[in-house]
Design a protein around this motif. Structure first.
Motif, PDB file in Angstrom:
ATOM      1  N   SER A 122       1.125  -1.222  -0.274  1.00  0.00           N
ATOM      2  CA  SER A 122      -0.345   0.202  -0.250  1.00  0.00           C
ATOM      3  C   SER A 122       0.750   1.396  -0.229  1.00  0.00           C
ATOM      4  O   SER A 122       1.670   0.854   0.804  1.00  0.00           O
ATOM      5  CB  SER A 122      -0.901  -0.345   1.038  1.00  0.00           C
ATOM      6  OG  SER A 122      -0.281   0.541   2.474  1.00  0.00           O
ATOM      7  N   PRO A 123       0.428   2.063  -0.515  1.00  0.00           N
ATOM      8  CA  PRO A 123       1.206   3.798  -0.823  1.00  0.00           C
ATOM      9  C   PRO A 123       1.461   4.000   1.059  1.00  0.00           C
ATOM     10  O   PRO A 123       3.159   4.468   0.774  1.00  0.00           O
ATOM     11  CB  PRO A 123       0.503   4.640  -1.865  1.00  0.00           C
ATOM     12  CG  PRO A 123      -0.104   3.623  -2.382  1.00  0.00           C
ATOM     13  CD  PRO A 123      -0.318   2.246  -1.671  1.00  0.00           C
ATOM     14  N   GLY A 124       1.280   4.233   1.244  1.00  0.00           N
ATOM     15  CA  GLY A 124       1.235   5.000   2.303  1.00  0.00           C
ATOM     16  C   GLY A 124       2.482   3.626   3.745  1.00  0.00           C
ATOM     17  O   GLY A 124       3.351   4.324   4.048  1.00  0.00           O
ATOM     18  N   ARG A 125       2.209   2.958   3.276  1.00  0.00           N
ATOM     19  CA  ARG A 125       2.961   1.967   4.182  1.00  0.00           C
ATOM     20  C   ARG A 125       4.600   2.137   3.145  1.00  0.00           C
ATOM     21  O   ARG A 125       5.442   1.962   4.037  1.00  0.00           O
ATOM     22  CB  ARG A 125       2.647   0.215   3.947  1.00  0.00           C
ATOM     23  CG  ARG A 125       2.040  -0.136   5.163  1.00  0.00           C
ATOM     24  CD  ARG A 125       1.004  -1.364   5.280  1.00  0.00           C
ATOM     25  NE  ARG A 125       2.599  -2.654   5.341  1.00  0.00           N
ATOM     26  CZ  ARG A 125       2.029  -3.112   4.657  1.00  0.00           C
ATOM     27  NH1 ARG A 125       1.882  -3.260   3.414  1.00  0.00           N
ATOM     28  NH2 ARG A 125       3.166  -4.312   4.520  1.00  0.00           N
ATOM     29  N   THR A 126       3.993   2.362   1.759  1.00  0.00           N
ATOM     30  CA  THR A 126       5.412   2.426   1.805  1.00  0.00           C
ATOM     31  C   THR A 126       6.390   3.761   2.251  1.00  0.00           C
ATOM     32  O   THR A 126       7.566   3.743   1.160  1.00  0.00           O
ATOM     33  CB  THR A 126       5.692   2.166  -0.245  1.00  0.00           C
ATOM     34  OG1 THR A 126       5.151   0.569  -0.030  1.00  0.00           O
ATOM     35  CG2 THR A 126       6.745   2.556  -0.974  1.00  0.00           C
ATOM     36  N   ALA A 127       5.633   4.938   1.557  1.00  0.00           N
ATOM     37  CA  ALA A 127       6.278   5.872   2.739  1.00  0.00           C
ATOM     38  C   ALA A 127       6.511   5.972   3.818  1.00  0.00           C
ATOM     39  O   ALA A 127       8.064   6.317   4.043  1.00  0.00           O
ATOM     40  CB  ALA A 127       4.662   6.957   2.116  1.00  0.00           C
ATOM     41  N   ASP A 128       6.238   5.734   5.154  1.00  0.00           N
ATOM     42  CA  ASP A 128       6.854   5.606   6.015  1.00  0.00           C
ATOM     43  C   ASP A 128       8.188   4.437   5.796  1.00  0.00           C
ATOM     44  O   ASP A 128       9.287   4.748   6.370  1.00  0.00           O
ATOM     45  CB  ASP A 128       5.562   4.035   6.915  1.00  0.00           C
ATOM     46  CG  ASP A 128       4.532   5.107   6.892  1.00  0.00           C
ATOM     47  OD1 ASP A 128       4.741   5.989   7.242  1.00  0.00           O
ATOM     48  OD2 ASP A 128       3.184   3.969   7.758  1.00  0.00           O
ATOM     49  N   LEU A 129       7.873   3.351   4.387  1.00  0.00           N
ATOM     50  CA  LEU A 129       9.123   2.832   5.049  1.00  0.00           C
ATOM     51  C   LEU A 129      10.444   3.419   3.914  1.00  0.00           C
ATOM     52  O   LEU A 129      11.650   3.468   4.101  1.00  0.00           O
ATOM     53  CB  LEU A 129       8.599   1.264   3.865  1.00  0.00           C
ATOM     54  CG  LEU A 129      10.061   0.182   2.996  1.00  0.00           C
ATOM     55  CD1 LEU A 129       9.654  -0.683   3.272  1.00  0.00           C
ATOM     56  CD2 LEU A 129      11.296   1.029   1.983  1.00  0.00           C
ATOM     57  N   LEU A 130       9.991   4.155   2.804  1.00  0.00           N
ATOM     58  CA  LEU A 130      10.495   5.172   2.018  1.00  0.00           C
ATOM     59  C   LEU A 130      12.036   6.264   3.192  1.00  0.00           C
ATOM     60  O   LEU A 130      12.292   6.512   3.263  1.00  0.00           O
ATOM     61  CB  LEU A 130      10.365   5.895   1.350  1.00  0.00           C
ATOM     62  CG  LEU A 130      10.030   4.930   0.428  1.00  0.00           C
ATOM     63  CD1 LEU A 130       9.551   5.579  -1.744  1.00  0.00           C
ATOM     64  CD2 LEU A 130      11.314   3.713  -0.105  1.00  0.00           C
ATOM     65  N   GLU A 131      10.447   6.888   4.312  1.00  0.00           N
ATOM     66  CA  GLU A 131      11.032   7.807   5.595  1.00  0.00           C
ATOM     67  C   GLU A 131      11.820   7.607   6.241  1.00  0.00           C
ATOM     68  O   GLU A 131      13.041   8.384   6.520  1.00  0.00           O
ATOM     69  CB  GLU A 131       9.836   8.487   5.559  1.00  0.00           C
ATOM     70  CG  GLU A 131       9.259   9.007   4.451  1.00  0.00           C
ATOM     71  CD  GLU A 131       7.235   9.851   4.954  1.00  0.00           C
ATOM     72  OE1 GLU A 131       7.030  10.498   4.330  1.00  0.00           O
ATOM     73  OE2 GLU A 131       7.515   8.747   6.464  1.00  0.00           O
ATOM     74  N   ALA A 132      11.647   6.613   6.570  1.00  0.00           N
ATOM     75  CA  ALA A 132      12.552   5.425   7.880  1.00  0.00           C
ATOM     76  C   ALA A 132      13.867   5.426   7.273  1.00  0.00           C
ATOM     77  O   ALA A 132      14.255   5.549   7.661  1.00  0.00           O
ATOM     78  CB  ALA A 132      11.670   4.550   7.988  1.00  0.00           C
TER      79      ALA A 132
END
Length: 415
Positions: free
Chosen positions: A149-159
């Motif tokens: 899901s895009p939101g979870r991937t955004a979390d992953l990239l931001e980390a």
């Protein structure tokens, strides 16, 4: 029934030891990536009929209904509609997707009309067939499957705390899911490789750091470790960032994964049995020196988040364990045999390929009722003994039983 002589494909990502260990042969020192079993022209199996060695496609072509059965020929034409493989990955395969039936027919017809040679490096469609596939793990097996899901991937990239990835994370949070995934994948695949190299290397270092956090034992750590491993094999490749859009999936032995049309995926490591429709149509998304046709890829990819569904076999009353998949061209099942004195009969309505992956399995032609018409009844039983990595082709209408102490995978037609 016929013992198969099969070809090993030496792709660079292949393991040097896994397939030799399965076959009980000495490693050559070269990668051995895939063992092909079937009638695909790329590496057809060979059999001996009447004392003469010939290819399986030639045998089928000489008598399609006799080898495949009338029902299979009516449904799929005079060809074996599936291809069975043993796949041994020591390094990540390319990110890829496969077309659906309509896309495959249209793409093949278009490239034929434009006169693009079948062996041209920029050719996308080698045939007019779709290529759904199923992979069943023989060892612990890791892969990428479908968009997170895009939101979870955004979390992953931001980390990862990499400045060059922030624009992608922002898009993933701001746009509707399908638009966000499409826009980010397009941007990554269209980016200048040299310009992206620094971002990819910085992301790889951060992924290695997060992958080793807390002993590398949690789900998040294992996910980052998988991306760090990909980056180690493809330093500076923008496909590393494309891979970060996808779910990391780990299969234990006996578990499987079905991959339908348009689902981006890549196998990363492990040994498995792979069954697919008889096609070689692959559109690549990265992690490869081969041709990447971005416009055609974007036409085929399904930009929707998915949660990978790990398949576990469903056991029937006769002991056959079936891996359910929504496809007509093939059906994969497994028999775990423990009693040599308790033969199990196999359904004979369609052609099948039997593959032993452990122990020893005896395949024996069953007696037929006198006068029963198959056009092939000689009144004689035949018998084959299969050990690790050995396989047999059983034509439609040939009744066989299996027994012994070992594991046997059975590939046949679902329809």
């Amino acid at each position: 029934m016929d013992l198969l002589t099969n070809t090993v494909r030496p792709y660079a990502w292949g393991s040097t030891t896994a397939i030799p260990e399965l076959l009980g042969t000495e490693p050559t020192g070269e990668p051995q990536a895939e063992l092909w079993m079937g009638a695909h022209p790329g590496a057809p199996s060979r059999i001996v009929r009447g004392g003469v060695e010939t290819s399986l496609p030639e045998v089928i072509g000489a008598d399609p209904e006799g080898e495949l059965g009338p029902q299979t020929v009516r449904a799929f034409g005079p060809r074996l509609p599936f291809l069975l493989k043993v796949l041994a990955a020591a390094a990540p395969l390319s990110l890829q997707v496969h077309p659906d039936p309509v896309q495959a027919r249209e793409g093949f017809a278009d490239e034929e009309e434009r006169g693009i040679p079948l062996d041209a490096p920029h050719r996308n469609y080698k045939d007019a067939n779709h290529k759904p596939e199923l992979i069943c793990a023989l060892t612990p097996f890791t892969g990428l499957c479908g968009f997170r899901s895009p939101g979870r991937t955004a979390d992953l990239l931001e980390a990862l705390e990499v400045g060059g990835l922030k624009p992608y994370a922002d898009i993933l949070r701001a746009r509707p899911e399908d638009e966000a995934l499409s826009e980010v994948l397009t941007a990554v695949l269209s980016a200048d490789r040299e310009a992206m190299a620094g971002t990819v290397e910085e992301a790889a270092r951060a992924a290695r750091r997060l992958g080793s956090a807390e002993g590398g034992d949690g789900p998040a750590a294992r996910t980052y470790a998988a991306y760090a491993d990909i980056a180690g094999h493809y330093p500076g490749d923008p496909g590393v960032v494309a891979a970060m859009l996808l779910n990391v999936v780990r299969l234990e032995p006996g578990e499987a994964l079905y991959l339908g049309a348009g689902v981006p995926h890549a196998y990363l490591s492990g040994l498995g049995v792979e069954l697919m429709a008889d096609s070689d149509n692959v559109l690549r998304c990265g992690l490869t020196p081969k041709h990447v046709d971005v416009p055609e890829l974007l036409r085929v990819v399904r930009f929707e988040p998915t949660e990978p569904r790990v398949l576990r076999p469903v056991a029937g009353p006769d002991g056959e364990e079936v891996y359910e998949a929504p496809v007509e061209e093939f059906r994969l099942s497994r028999h775990v045999l423990t009693r040599p004195d308790a033969p199990r009969p196999l359904d004979d309505r369609a052609p099948q390929i039997l593959l032993c992956t452990a122990g020893e399995v005896t395949v024996r032609t069953a007696d037929r009722t006198p006068g029963e018409d198959t056009g092939r009844d000689t009144g004689e039983n035949t018998e084959l003994t299969l050990t690790g990595g050995r396989s047999a082709f059983v034509r439609a209408g040939e009744r066989v039983t299996i027994s012994g102490g070992g594991t046997l995978f059975r590939a046949t037609v679902a329809r």
